[in-house]
Design an enzyme around this catalytic site. Sequence first.
Site, mmCIF file in Angstrom:
data_model
loop_
_atom_site.group_PDB
_atom_site.id
_atom_site.type_symbol
_atom_site.label_atom_id
_atom_site.label_comp_id
_atom_site.label_asym_id
_atom_site.label_seq_id
_atom_site.Cartn_x
_atom_site.Cartn_y
_atom_site.Cartn_z
ATOM 1 N N CYS A 224 4.688 -117.852 42.374
ATOM 2 C CA CYS A 224 5.188 -116.707 41.607
ATOM 3 C C CYS A 224 5.884 -115.706 42.533
ATOM 4 C CB CYS A 224 4.025 -116.044 40.875
ATOM 5 S SG CYS A 224 4.445 -114.454 40.148
ATOM 6 N N ASP B 93 13.705 -102.062 42.207
ATOM 7 C CA ASP B 93 14.331 -103.271 41.673
ATOM 8 C C ASP B 93 15.542 -103.638 42.532
ATOM 9 O OD1 ASP B 93 14.230 -104.691 38.589
ATOM 10 O OD2 ASP B 93 16.003 -105.041 39.830
ATOM 11 N N HIS C 52 -2.254 -111.889 39.223
ATOM 12 C CA HIS C 52 -1.258 -112.536 38.371
ATOM 13 C C HIS C 52 -1.654 -112.440 36.904
ATOM 14 C CE1 HIS C 52 2.161 -115.113 37.522
ATOM 15 N NE2 HIS C 52 1.390 -115.633 36.572
ATOM 16 N N ASN D 178 9.505 -106.423 29.530
ATOM 17 C CA ASN D 178 10.033 -107.532 28.749
ATOM 18 C C ASN D 178 8.975 -108.627 28.709
ATOM 19 O OD1 ASN D 178 12.578 -106.236 28.481
ATOM 20 N ND2 ASN D 178 13.107 -106.888 30.550
ATOM 21 N N GLY E 49 14.041 -111.050 27.456
ATOM 22 C CA GLY E 49 14.689 -110.746 28.729
ATOM 23 C C GLY E 49 13.788 -110.858 29.944
ATOM 24 N N HIS F 107 5.512 -112.543 35.677
ATOM 25 C CA HIS F 107 4.376 -111.799 36.269
ATOM 26 C C HIS F 107 4.518 -110.386 35.712
ATOM 27 C CE1 HIS F 107 1.780 -110.780 40.014
ATOM 28 N NE2 HIS F 107 1.976 -109.631 39.391
ATOM 29 N N HIS G 270 5.165 -106.829 34.736
ATOM 30 C CA HIS G 270 5.762 -105.715 35.476
ATOM 31 C C HIS G 270 6.295 -104.700 34.487
ATOM 32 C CE1 HIS G 270 8.766 -108.904 34.937
ATOM 33 N NE2 HIS G 270 9.686 -107.957 34.827
ATOM 34 N N HIS H 214 9.140 -101.883 34.204
ATOM 35 C CA HIS H 214 10.350 -101.254 34.728
ATOM 36 C C HIS H 214 10.252 -99.756 34.477
ATOM 37 C CE1 HIS H 214 12.968 -104.988 34.802
ATOM 38 N NE2 HIS H 214 12.090 -105.375 33.888
HETATM 39 P P1 AMP Z 1 12.540 -109.025 33.975
HETATM 40 O O1 AMP Z 1 13.899 -109.636 33.880
HETATM 41 O O2 AMP Z 1 12.211 -108.030 32.911
HETATM 42 O O3 AMP Z 1 11.483 -110.098 34.124
HETATM 43 O O4 AMP Z 1 12.533 -108.168 35.320
HETATM 44 C C1 AMP Z 1 12.518 -108.755 36.578
HETATM 45 C C2 AMP Z 1 13.166 -107.805 37.504
HETATM 46 O O5 AMP Z 1 12.862 -108.194 38.822
HETATM 47 C C3 AMP Z 1 14.701 -107.766 37.394
HETATM 48 O O6 AMP Z 1 15.110 -106.449 37.059
HETATM 49 C C4 AMP Z 1 15.168 -108.183 38.785
HETATM 50 O O7 AMP Z 1 16.316 -107.479 39.216
HETATM 51 C C5 AMP Z 1 13.960 -107.852 39.636
HETATM 52 N N1 AMP Z 1 13.828 -108.623 40.858
HETATM 53 C C6 AMP Z 1 13.969 -109.962 41.019
HETATM 54 N N2 AMP Z 1 13.724 -110.308 42.289
HETATM 55 C C7 AMP Z 1 13.435 -109.165 42.954
HETATM 56 C C8 AMP Z 1 13.105 -108.852 44.309
HETATM 57 N N3 AMP Z 1 13.022 -109.803 45.257
HETATM 58 N N4 AMP Z 1 12.878 -107.564 44.647
HETATM 59 C C9 AMP Z 1 12.972 -106.597 43.705
HETATM 60 N N5 AMP Z 1 13.260 -106.816 42.409
HETATM 61 C C10 AMP Z 1 13.492 -108.085 42.031
#
Ligand code: AMP
Length: 112
Positions: free
Chosen positions: A4, A30, A46, A85, A91, A96, A98, A100
């Site tokens: 993950c 992000d 997780h 999301n 989206g 995992h 999170h 935003h």
């Molecule tokens: P979601 O699409 O809602 O699952 O959000 C995942 C978020 O993780 C997206 O906004 C990506 O830009 C962000 N993301 C992916 N990889 C990384 C990373 N290595 N460091 C920081 N943010 C990331």
Amino acid sequence: MEDCLFCKIARGEIPSNKLYEDDELLAFYDIAPQAPVHFLVIPKQHIESCGKIDGDNSAVVAKAFELIAKLTKENGLESFRVVSNCGEEAGQSVPHLHFHVLAGRSLAWPPG
Ligand code: AMP
């Protein structure tokens, strides 16, 4: 979980631009910001998504929201949006849990 992305970030195996870290939670910016301020708050454990929150893991989710209140206050953000999301159609690209946190511009409603 072994493969993950956010578990790897939580373990420090992949670098991140951190705002906050403790034993249970991590907040980091992000990599593809959608607003002038865009950071993510994750539990280190997780949990796949909001759809997997239950009585066994909800305490860390409450702490995540306490942290969001603290970080937005410390950063002078009076107006901000918290988004999680859940599922591909909504989206979610990283499975995992999170949150935003978006701020620094006008945010439209309803979202796309
Ligand atoms: P979601 O699409 O809602 O699952 O959000 C995942 C978020 O993780 C997206 O906004 C990506 O830009 C962000 N993301 C992916 N990889 C990384 C990373 N290595 N460091 C920081 N943010 C990331």
